[in-house]
Design a protein around this motif. Structure first.
Motif, PDB file in Angstrom:
ATOM      1  N   ILE A 122       0.851  -1.186   0.000  1.00 52.67           N
ATOM      2  CA  ILE A 122       0.000   0.000   0.000  1.00 52.67           C
ATOM      3  C   ILE A 122       0.891   1.241   0.000  1.00 52.67           C
ATOM      4  O   ILE A 122       1.785   1.372   0.840  1.00 52.67           O
ATOM      5  CB  ILE A 122      -1.016  -0.013   1.167  1.00 52.67           C
ATOM      6  CG1 ILE A 122      -1.970   1.183   1.052  1.00 52.67           C
ATOM      7  CG2 ILE A 122      -0.322  -0.056   2.525  1.00 52.67           C
ATOM      8  CD1 ILE A 122      -3.223   1.061   1.879  1.00 52.67           C
ATOM      9  N   PRO A 123       0.686   2.118  -1.007  1.00 59.50           N
ATOM     10  CA  PRO A 123       1.584   3.272  -1.120  1.00 59.50           C
ATOM     11  C   PRO A 123       1.148   4.429  -0.215  1.00 59.50           C
ATOM     12  O   PRO A 123       0.583   5.409  -0.669  1.00 59.50           O
ATOM     13  CB  PRO A 123       1.473   3.640  -2.604  1.00 59.50           C
ATOM     14  CG  PRO A 123       0.086   3.221  -2.989  1.00 59.50           C
ATOM     15  CD  PRO A 123      -0.266   2.052  -2.122  1.00 59.50           C
ATOM     16  N   GLY A 158       6.209   9.372  -0.630  1.00 62.71           N
ATOM     17  CA  GLY A 158       7.662   9.382  -0.732  1.00 62.71           C
ATOM     18  C   GLY A 158       8.349   8.232  -0.026  1.00 62.71           C
ATOM     19  O   GLY A 158       7.732   7.459   0.699  1.00 62.71           O
ATOM     20  N   GLY A 159       9.643   8.111  -0.272  1.00 63.50           N
ATOM     21  CA  GLY A 159      10.474   7.118   0.406  1.00 63.50           C
ATOM     22  C   GLY A 159      10.167   5.705  -0.042  1.00 63.50           C
ATOM     23  O   GLY A 159       9.725   5.472  -1.177  1.00 63.50           O
ATOM     24  N   SER A 160      10.386   4.740   0.870  1.00 62.22           N
ATOM     25  CA  SER A 160      10.169   3.337   0.508  1.00 62.22           C
ATOM     26  C   SER A 160       8.699   3.084   0.171  1.00 62.22           C
ATOM     27  O   SER A 160       8.381   2.160  -0.569  1.00 62.22           O
ATOM     28  CB  SER A 160      10.633   2.422   1.634  1.00 62.22           C
ATOM     29  OG  SER A 160       9.861   2.642   2.793  1.00 62.22           O
ATOM     30  N   SER A 161       7.805   3.910   0.720  1.00 66.20           N
ATOM     31  CA  SER A 161       6.368   3.744   0.431  1.00 66.20           C
ATOM     32  C   SER A 161       6.066   3.950  -1.051  1.00 66.20           C
ATOM     33  O   SER A 161       5.081   3.417  -1.561  1.00 66.20           O
ATOM     34  CB  SER A 161       5.552   4.722   1.261  1.00 66.20           C
ATOM     35  OG  SER A 161       5.870   4.602   2.629  1.00 66.20           O
ATOM     36  N   ALA A 162       6.912   4.710  -1.749  1.00 67.51           N
ATOM     37  CA  ALA A 162       6.701   4.938  -3.180  1.00 67.51           C
ATOM     38  C   ALA A 162       6.880   3.652  -3.979  1.00 67.51           C
ATOM     39  O   ALA A 162       6.432   3.555  -5.113  1.00 67.51           O
ATOM     40  CB  ALA A 162       7.673   6.006  -3.687  1.00 67.51           C
ATOM     41  N   LEU A 174       9.589   8.537  -5.131  1.00 67.28           N
ATOM     42  CA  LEU A 174       8.425   9.423  -5.125  1.00 67.28           C
ATOM     43  C   LEU A 174       7.446   8.912  -6.174  1.00 67.28           C
ATOM     44  O   LEU A 174       7.838   8.655  -7.315  1.00 67.28           O
ATOM     45  CB  LEU A 174       8.844  10.865  -5.439  1.00 67.28           C
ATOM     46  CG  LEU A 174       7.833  11.954  -5.116  1.00 67.28           C
ATOM     47  CD1 LEU A 174       7.614  12.071  -3.613  1.00 67.28           C
ATOM     48  CD2 LEU A 174       8.282  13.296  -5.669  1.00 67.28           C
ATOM     49  N   ALA A 175       6.172   8.742  -5.776  1.00 66.32           N
ATOM     50  CA  ALA A 175       5.183   8.236  -6.721  1.00 66.32           C
ATOM     51  C   ALA A 175       3.886   9.019  -6.614  1.00 66.32           C
ATOM     52  O   ALA A 175       3.476   9.420  -5.522  1.00 66.32           O
ATOM     53  CB  ALA A 175       4.914   6.753  -6.466  1.00 66.32           C
ATOM     54  N   ILE A 176       3.259   9.238  -7.776  1.00 66.00           N
ATOM     55  CA  ILE A 176       1.905   9.796  -7.805  1.00 66.00           C
ATOM     56  C   ILE A 176       0.968   8.609  -7.653  1.00 66.00           C
ATOM     57  O   ILE A 176       0.989   7.689  -8.469  1.00 66.00           O
ATOM     58  CB  ILE A 176       1.641  10.508  -9.150  1.00 66.00           C
ATOM     59  CG1 ILE A 176       2.611  11.672  -9.336  1.00 66.00           C
ATOM     60  CG2 ILE A 176       0.192  10.970  -9.224  1.00 66.00           C
ATOM     61  CD1 ILE A 176       2.546  12.311 -10.721  1.00 66.00           C
ATOM     62  N   VAL A 177       0.152   8.605  -6.579  1.00 66.54           N
ATOM     63  CA  VAL A 177      -0.702   7.448  -6.321  1.00 66.54           C
ATOM     64  C   VAL A 177      -2.187   7.771  -6.381  1.00 66.54           C
ATOM     65  O   VAL A 177      -3.018   6.868  -6.259  1.00 66.54           O
ATOM     66  CB  VAL A 177      -0.367   6.780  -4.968  1.00 66.54           C
ATOM     67  CG1 VAL A 177       1.026   6.186  -5.006  1.00 66.54           C
ATOM     68  CG2 VAL A 177      -0.510   7.758  -3.817  1.00 66.54           C
TER      69      VAL A 177
END
Lengths: 86, 96, 105
Positions: free
Chosen positions: B73-74, C60-64, C77-80
């Motif tokens: 989950i992002p 951002g970060g590893s969550s991306a 960095l990702a657009i989610v």
């Protein structure tokens, strides 16, 4: 891979009670701690050793630590209080 | 974990599949005595019960992804607790 | 997560193999309350098909790397999500349909 701070000294400044919480926090005590090196900062930590307000404690965490300590598949927990300094 | 106050909501229909059904809230970060400090950001609600006006506890980055059952989950900020009224009264009196 | 506006596209042919097929966008972070630019533009991987001018949520970060498209790719960095509406203190501060700011409520 590891966070910036792993283990540090902190002072316990107060308890936190949550009415609603993520299941990983069920039955755990939360304390606000403030790093000795940076008294303006704070962190809400899970107590693992029975610390109280005013105690100087050893606190820290790293990815996966709370998962293994509490034997959980998923644990959204960053910081544990893991020792009380005499 | 840090304290934050829920000050708003974010609505989005076009999003990552794993974010479907996840509530997104606008958070004002708070100090240890609940004073606003820093710029607002968006957090995902893992309690399913947080709403505007409440003071909540939030985890970040890799810990935030641990708050949801999805394999991936992002999210980089997740609400994991709603702080009770007694704690709020104590903290705002300057326990910090 | 932060709110940002898609400000441009980044094209790159010579890149890490795990970036092949990913769309890179230039995003300008925004202040959630005022909608003003906040900080410097950044490059993000787009996972939702956002277009220039869209207001999006970035992680951002590893969550991306926690999306099906970016898992195990070298991105931070990702657009989610594409944001439709933001309400703060009961007031609409952003509405994708065009009503924004103080006059909207």
């Amino acid at each position: 891979m590891l966070g910036v701070e792993l283990v540090y000294l902190a002072k316990v400044i107060g308890p936190v009670v949550c009415t609603v919480k993520h299941p990983a926090y069920e039955g755990r005590t939360l304390l606000i701690i403030s790093p000795i090196d940076d008294p303006d900062d704070y962190e809400i930590a899970v107590d693992y050793v029975g610390a109280g307000v005013g105690d100087t404690v050893i606190a820290g965490g790293a990815p996966g630590v709370a998962q293994s300590v509490f034997n959980l598949d998923k644990a959204p927990i960053k910081t544990l209080i893991m020792g009380i300094v005499d | 974990m840090k304290f934050g106050k829920v000050i708003g909501t974010v609505v989005s229909t076009q999003k990552d599949a794993n974010l479907v059904g996840v509530t997104l809230l606008v958070i004002q970060p708070l100090d240890q005595d609940l004073t606003p400090k820093g710029s607002p950001y968006i957090a995902a609600d893992a309690t399913g019960q947080a709403g505007p006006g409440q003071v909540v506890t939030i985890v970040f980055s890799a810990d935030a992804t641990q708050a949801f059952p999805q394999r991936r989950i992002p999210v980089d900020a997740s609400i994991v607790g709603i702080v009770d009224d007694c704690t709020l009264a104590q903290l705002s009196q300057g326990a910090g | 997560m932060q709110m940002a506006r898609v400000a441009g596209t980044v094209v790159s042919t010579q890149k890490d193999p795990k970036l092949v097929g990913l769309k890179l966008q230039l995003v300008q972070p925004l202040d959630i309350i005022t909608g003003n630019d906040s900080g410097r533009p950044l490059v993000a991987v787009d996972t939702v098909g956002a277009g220039i001018g869209d207001v999006v949520m970035i992680v951002g970060g590893s969550s991306a790397r926690q999306t099906d498209r970016t898992a195990s790719s070298p991105v931070d960095l990702a657009i989610v999500s594409i944001i439709d509406l933001v309400e703060v203190d009961g007031k609409t501060v952003y509405d994708r349909r065009g009503f924004t700011g103080e006059g909207s409520k």
